[in-house]
Motif scaffolding. Sequence first.
Motif, mmCIF file in Angstrom:
data_model
loop_
_atom_site.group_PDB
_atom_site.id
_atom_site.type_symbol
_atom_site.label_atom_id
_atom_site.label_comp_id
_atom_site.label_asym_id
_atom_site.label_seq_id
_atom_site.Cartn_x
_atom_site.Cartn_y
_atom_site.Cartn_z
ATOM 1 N N GLY A 11 59.951 24.254 23.652
ATOM 2 C CA GLY A 11 61.247 23.407 23.463
ATOM 3 C C GLY A 11 61.995 22.766 24.979
ATOM 4 N N VAL A 12 60.643 22.133 25.924
ATOM 5 C CA VAL A 12 61.533 22.200 27.202
ATOM 6 C C VAL A 12 62.839 21.100 27.838
ATOM 7 N N GLY A 13 63.756 22.181 28.258
ATOM 8 C CA GLY A 13 64.651 21.218 28.083
ATOM 9 C C GLY A 13 65.063 21.975 29.216
ATOM 10 N N LYS A 14 66.733 21.187 29.140
ATOM 11 C CA LYS A 14 67.789 21.533 30.664
ATOM 12 C C LYS A 14 67.928 23.646 30.930
ATOM 13 N N ILE A 15 68.119 24.275 29.984
ATOM 14 C CA ILE A 15 67.929 26.031 30.149
ATOM 15 C C ILE A 15 65.967 25.895 30.647
ATOM 16 N N ALA A 36 54.981 23.874 24.841
ATOM 17 C CA ALA A 36 55.142 22.883 24.221
ATOM 18 C C ALA A 36 56.163 22.892 23.602
ATOM 19 N N SER A 37 56.613 21.510 23.249
ATOM 20 C CA SER A 37 57.636 21.016 23.670
ATOM 21 C C SER A 37 57.137 19.583 23.065
ATOM 22 N N ARG A 38 58.035 18.510 21.660
ATOM 23 C CA ARG A 38 57.079 17.525 21.540
ATOM 24 C C ARG A 38 57.633 16.295 23.242
ATOM 25 N N HIS A 39 58.017 16.215 23.769
ATOM 26 C CA HIS A 39 58.553 15.613 24.551
ATOM 27 C C HIS A 39 58.137 14.938 26.055
ATOM 28 N N HIS A 40 58.112 17.028 26.547
ATOM 29 C CA HIS A 40 57.985 17.039 28.302
ATOM 30 C C HIS A 40 57.163 18.355 27.810
ATOM 31 N N THR A 41 56.273 18.226 29.554
ATOM 32 C CA THR A 41 55.967 19.282 29.737
ATOM 33 C C THR A 41 56.257 20.171 31.262
ATOM 34 N N PHE A 168 81.017 26.102 19.380
ATOM 35 C CA PHE A 168 80.417 27.485 19.245
ATOM 36 C C PHE A 168 79.486 27.558 20.464
ATOM 37 N N ASP A 169 78.713 26.815 20.736
ATOM 38 C CA ASP A 169 78.115 27.089 21.583
ATOM 39 C C ASP A 169 78.565 27.652 22.689
ATOM 40 N N PRO A 170 79.164 27.425 23.610
ATOM 41 C CA PRO A 170 79.599 28.176 24.151
ATOM 42 C C PRO A 170 80.481 29.052 24.116
HETATM 43 P P1 NAP Z 1 68.053 20.453 25.625
HETATM 44 O O1 NAP Z 1 68.225 20.448 27.106
HETATM 45 O O2 NAP Z 1 68.535 19.312 24.427
HETATM 46 O O3 NAP Z 1 66.761 20.846 25.282
HETATM 47 C C1 NAP Z 1 65.990 21.966 24.083
HETATM 48 C C2 NAP Z 1 64.557 20.745 24.134
HETATM 49 O O4 NAP Z 1 63.985 21.635 22.844
HETATM 50 C C3 NAP Z 1 64.384 19.372 23.829
HETATM 51 O O5 NAP Z 1 64.335 19.494 25.564
HETATM 52 C C4 NAP Z 1 63.965 19.497 23.537
HETATM 53 O O6 NAP Z 1 62.001 19.042 23.985
HETATM 54 C C5 NAP Z 1 63.008 20.524 22.341
HETATM 55 N N1 NAP Z 1 63.300 20.237 20.983
HETATM 56 C C6 NAP Z 1 62.699 20.524 20.011
HETATM 57 N N2 NAP Z 1 63.006 20.361 18.476
HETATM 58 C C7 NAP Z 1 63.853 19.815 19.079
HETATM 59 C C8 NAP Z 1 65.246 18.447 18.402
HETATM 60 N N3 NAP Z 1 64.531 18.783 16.840
HETATM 61 N N4 NAP Z 1 66.292 18.069 18.794
HETATM 62 C C9 NAP Z 1 66.022 18.291 20.767
HETATM 63 N N5 NAP Z 1 65.438 19.175 21.065
HETATM 64 C C10 NAP Z 1 64.458 19.901 20.524
HETATM 65 O O7 NAP Z 1 69.128 21.658 24.941
HETATM 66 P P2 NAP Z 1 68.928 23.150 25.961
HETATM 67 O O8 NAP Z 1 70.641 22.790 26.872
HETATM 68 O O9 NAP Z 1 67.930 23.299 27.309
HETATM 69 O O10 NAP Z 1 69.245 24.339 24.551
HETATM 70 C C11 NAP Z 1 68.278 24.475 24.427
HETATM 71 C C12 NAP Z 1 69.042 26.027 23.808
HETATM 72 O O11 NAP Z 1 69.300 26.998 24.699
HETATM 73 C C13 NAP Z 1 70.021 26.263 22.673
HETATM 74 O O12 NAP Z 1 70.351 27.125 21.841
HETATM 75 C C14 NAP Z 1 71.184 26.712 23.743
HETATM 76 O O13 NAP Z 1 72.455 27.626 23.083
HETATM 77 C C15 NAP Z 1 70.804 27.312 24.508
HETATM 78 N N6 NAP Z 1 71.051 27.817 26.013
HETATM 79 C C16 NAP Z 1 71.736 25.983 26.764
HETATM 80 C C17 NAP Z 1 72.078 26.812 27.945
HETATM 81 C C18 NAP Z 1 72.731 25.497 28.510
HETATM 82 O O14 NAP Z 1 73.409 25.574 29.906
HETATM 83 N N7 NAP Z 1 72.133 23.985 28.677
HETATM 84 C C19 NAP Z 1 72.582 28.010 28.255
HETATM 85 C C20 NAP Z 1 72.063 29.073 27.911
HETATM 86 C C21 NAP Z 1 71.484 29.239 26.335
HETATM 87 P P3 NAP Z 1 61.299 17.930 22.869
HETATM 88 O O15 NAP Z 1 61.722 16.592 22.746
HETATM 89 O O16 NAP Z 1 60.325 17.345 24.287
HETATM 90 O O17 NAP Z 1 61.146 18.224 22.351
#
Ligand code: NAP
Length: 309
Positions: A11-15, A36-41, A168-170
């Motif tokens: 699940g490659v995203g922001k965090i 492993a991530s659908r769109h990101h590496t 509630f996420d934050p």
């Molecule tokens: P995000 O940027 O949206 O990234 C999540 C990644 O998960 C996406 O890039 C996506 O990559 C993958 N994914 C898989 N299934 C998905 C779906 N059905 N819908 C959307 N994305 C999907 O989110 P994030 O901010 O990194 O947060 C992810 C987790 O970390 C959350 O539980 C959040 O509470 C936690 N977190 C976030 C932060 C923050 O500051 N952002 C801080 C601490 C904890 P692919 O499209 O490549 O699959």
Amino acid sequence: MMSAIKLAIVGVGKIVHDQHLPAVAANPDFQLVASASRHHTVEGLPGFTSIEAMLAAVPEIDAVSLCMPPQYRYQAARAALLAGKHVFLEKPPGATLSEVADLEALAAARGLTLFTSWHSRYAPGVQPAKAYLAAHAPAAMQVIWKEDVRQWHPNQEWIWQAGGLGVFDPGINALSIVTEILPAPIFLNRAALEFPENRDAPIGAELQFQDGAGMPVRASFDWRQTGKQSWDIVVQTAGGELKLSDGGARLWLGGVEQPLEKEAEYPSLYRRFAELVRAGRSDVDVAPLRHVADAFMLGQRKVVEAFHD
Ligand code: NAP
């Protein structure tokens, strides 16, 4: 020297980019071997579009960090545990309490580590605050977690969907600190949740808790805050006021700011995960998620104006 734990990120995203990759790179207990991530590496690593494909192709993986939105964590965690891998769950650990219980039982049956990570508990002020409250009984607590969702979660559709938790996420980060520092458990008495008319998750929440002795804890979570952002916890005690601010990064006792060690949250989280894996133990605490579930169960619902990014 013990060999490094071969880790994969899912699940490659922001965090992952902001925190997991730098924390893992700086920790010799881990060697990052795949993602492993659908769109990101992740640059320089073999990447797969599903966890199942990754587990089949890279059998040497010892552990996975699951960083996708919570609604999609259970299936990935189950697949990893069935394949014999240790699992680090980003917060919140799942979309329901029962699915986390199911993972806990599966990890125990297989002798694997399951870690429900709560990064805010590793903010530098949290353990000193806990020690202070162990010595000075709290009389009342107020939690103010107010931020601008457009700044911190732009275009994150999942966060507004059922199971995404909305504000509630934050807010669960605040609850993870509250449940860590208070000497006695608390429970919810009343809650009011505000749902934008076009969304399935709340944008604001007012919560009233107490402990068994009646000590009140009030929490205000709001995602419509522009200007100054607040991630503050203020506790009245017989010994004076305790204030944690900036999400636990700064601590005041009796109005005097305290010097704190500056180790960041994610390096500490990975240090803890390595300890758990090496010791063959799990750390599964669902208290923050349970309070959120209680808020959805007990809370009055108010529909407010539509939210558009
Ligand atoms: P995000 O940027 O949206 O990234 C999540 C990644 O998960 C996406 O890039 C996506 O990559 C993958 N994914 C898989 N299934 C998905 C779906 N059905 N819908 C959307 N994305 C999907 O989110 P994030 O901010 O990194 O947060 C992810 C987790 O970390 C959350 O539980 C959040 O509470 C936690 N977190 C976030 C932060 C923050 O500051 N952002 C801080 C601490 C904890 P692919 O499209 O490549 O699959």
